[in-house]
Design an enzyme around this catalytic site. Structure first.
Site, PDB file in Angstrom:
ATOM      1  N   HIS A  47       0.858  -1.191   0.000  1.00  0.00           N
ATOM      2  CA  HIS A  47       0.000   0.000   0.000  1.00  0.00           C
ATOM      3  C   HIS A  47       0.889   1.234   0.000  1.00  0.00           C
ATOM      4  CE1 HIS A  47      -3.613  -2.423   1.703  1.00  0.00           C
ATOM      5  NE2 HIS A  47      -3.677  -2.323   0.384  1.00  0.00           N
ATOM      6  N   GLU A  69       1.578   4.050   2.949  1.00  0.00           N
ATOM      7  CA  GLU A  69       1.965   3.637   4.297  1.00  0.00           C
ATOM      8  C   GLU A  69       3.481   3.718   4.453  1.00  0.00           C
ATOM      9  OE1 GLU A  69      -0.020  -0.164   4.472  1.00  0.00           O
ATOM     10  OE2 GLU A  69      -1.980   0.756   4.156  1.00  0.00           O
ATOM     11  N   ARG A 111      -3.107   4.773  -2.491  1.00  0.00           N
ATOM     12  CA  ARG A 111      -2.973   3.448  -1.854  1.00  0.00           C
ATOM     13  C   ARG A 111      -2.631   2.343  -2.849  1.00  0.00           C
ATOM     14  NH1 ARG A 111      -5.747   0.218   2.354  1.00  0.00           N
ATOM     15  NH2 ARG A 111      -6.746  -1.623   1.487  1.00  0.00           N
ATOM     16  N   ARG A 159      -5.844  -6.896  -2.314  1.00  0.00           N
ATOM     17  CA  ARG A 159      -7.138  -7.549  -2.552  1.00  0.00           C
ATOM     18  C   ARG A 159      -7.073  -8.408  -3.820  1.00  0.00           C
ATOM     19  NH1 ARG A 159      -7.139  -5.379   1.575  1.00  0.00           N
ATOM     20  NH2 ARG A 159      -8.688  -4.018   2.551  1.00  0.00           N
ATOM     21  N   HIS A 210       2.433  -2.972   7.119  1.00  0.00           N
ATOM     22  CA  HIS A 210       1.426  -1.979   6.715  1.00  0.00           C
ATOM     23  C   HIS A 210       1.337  -0.913   7.804  1.00  0.00           C
ATOM     24  CE1 HIS A 210      -0.953  -4.200   3.467  1.00  0.00           C
ATOM     25  NE2 HIS A 210      -0.158  -5.170   3.917  1.00  0.00           N
ATOM     26  N   GLU A 263       0.529  -4.025  11.317  1.00  0.00           N
ATOM     27  CA  GLU A 263       0.071  -2.650  11.095  1.00  0.00           C
ATOM     28  C   GLU A 263       0.784  -1.742  12.090  1.00  0.00           C
ATOM     29  OE1 GLU A 263      -2.157  -1.519   8.850  1.00  0.00           O
ATOM     30  OE2 GLU A 263      -3.076  -3.371   8.076  1.00  0.00           O
TER      31      GLU A 263
END
Ligand code: ZN
Length: 346
Positions: free
Chosen positions: A103, A106, A157, A174, A226, A301
């Site tokens: 992403h 990030e 993103r 995804r 992430h 994360e």
């Protein structure tokens, strides 16, 4: 082997554009991480921590003078970094695969990946981690998107691939072929969670897929960095039903969290992706566990920061990644204890 080197170069923007374009076409510039991945290169072109006894012979080189003993600055964000190792093709040590930056926005994630590399290569106290494990680190998995966050849109993103519609880019996290598009993903090309026209539509996700499958017998742990959380997440993302081995995953996640909290990190919530965050299908971590055969698969994360959560100021990097490394160390120690072999007794 003695005299091996890990070269680190921090590229300027113009060069980055060139390398990014090259990488997308899978040419043979094997010093570049994504190019190496896209070429489905063998481990010779991957990134690894090496034997501690070899570290004294290593040099970390850089194309720019951004400060610090290594030439790597950990107080600023970088557009692109290349890290390569000239050896490793014949290694049989267990592998820990780390990626960051799938992403684009990030930014703390690639910074953390670079810090992991720096610690493994330069910090003598990490010898136990480098002795019996090969670390394969992909600092920026989505370089097009990452670049775009510097030049055009800070909070971009997705990838930058063209779609059937007027909008650009796919949410690479995804796009993996496991319960694809079932939940937490969109079929609208203008959505930030657009899953792609089909599974593995993106060169980045195909590259990671091919790399994991090619090294499936050796990869014991997968960590994908992430932001923002702070969260330590294990599968599944596509369902709140936990995997059969969730107790092992949960215990190891809590072990890693305790290690970093003791070093000053905030307390990360530990749980399943879908349970502790939100349900999302087609993630790299789900695919790595279910299809790639990597039983220990985690989405880490990192903490929030800045106005949008994704933009902690550069002055906060060191304070975030330093205690975070203790979690990575705990993960590494687990793999060394359970899968590693002692080089000293070999
Ligand atoms: Zn993310």
């Amino acid at each position: 082997m003695i005299g091996s080197t890990i070269n680190t170069a921090i590229c300027r923007q113009q060069r980055h554009r060139h390398t990014q374009q090259t990488a997308m076409h899978g040419s043979g510039l094997h010093l570049l991480p994504l190019a190496a991945l896209l070429a489905s290169a063998a481990a010779a072109f991957s990134y690894r921590g090496v034997l501690q006894k070899e570290l004294n012979h290593q040099q970390v080189k850089t194309g720019t003078a951004v400060g610090g003993q290594s030439g790597i600055s950990f107080t600023e964000y970088h557009r692109y970094d290349e890290v390569s190792s000239g050896n490793g093709a014949n290694s049989s040590a267990p592998v820990i695969l780390v990626d960051a930056g799938i992403h684009a926005r990030e930014w703390i994630a690639p910074a953390a990946a670079l810090y992991v590399i720096q610690q493994l290569v330069e910090n003598a106290t990490q010898s136990a981690l480098a002795d019996s494990i090969d670390w394969h680190v992909i600092p920026v998995l989505n370089p097009d998107g990452y670049e775009y966050t510097f030049t055009t849109e800070r909070l971009w993103r997705k990838t930058r691939s063209p779609t059937s519609g007027e909008c650009v880019g796919v949410d690479a996290n995804r796009n993996f072929d496991f319960h694809w598009m079932e939940v937490g993903a969109s079929d609208d090309p203008c959505s930030t969670t657009y899953a792609g026209a089909e599974v593995f539509s993106e060169p980045e996700t195909r590259a990671l897929r091919d790399y994991i499958l090619a090294n499936a017998d050796r990869i014991k742990l997968y960590l994908t960095f992430h932001s923002y959380g702070p969260l330590i997440l294990y599968p599944w993302g596509y369902t709140t039903e936990p995997p059969e081995d969730w107790e092992t995953l949960d215990a190891l996640g809590r072990l890693a969290n305790a290690a970093q909290v003791a070093a000053g990190a905030p307390n990360y919530t530990v749980g399943t992706f879908a349970g502790a965050m939100y349900a999302a299908a087609g993630t790299s971590a789900d695919w790595a566990k279910a299809v790639g055969g990597v039983a220990l698969s985690y989405t880490l994360e990192l903490p929030e920061g800045g106005d949008a959560g994704f933009d902690p100021p550069a002055s906060d990097i060191v304070g975030i990644v330093t205690p975070f490394f203790e979690a990575v160390r705990a993960f590494g120690q687990y793999v060394a204890d359970n899968f590693g072999r002692s080089r000293l007794s070999a």
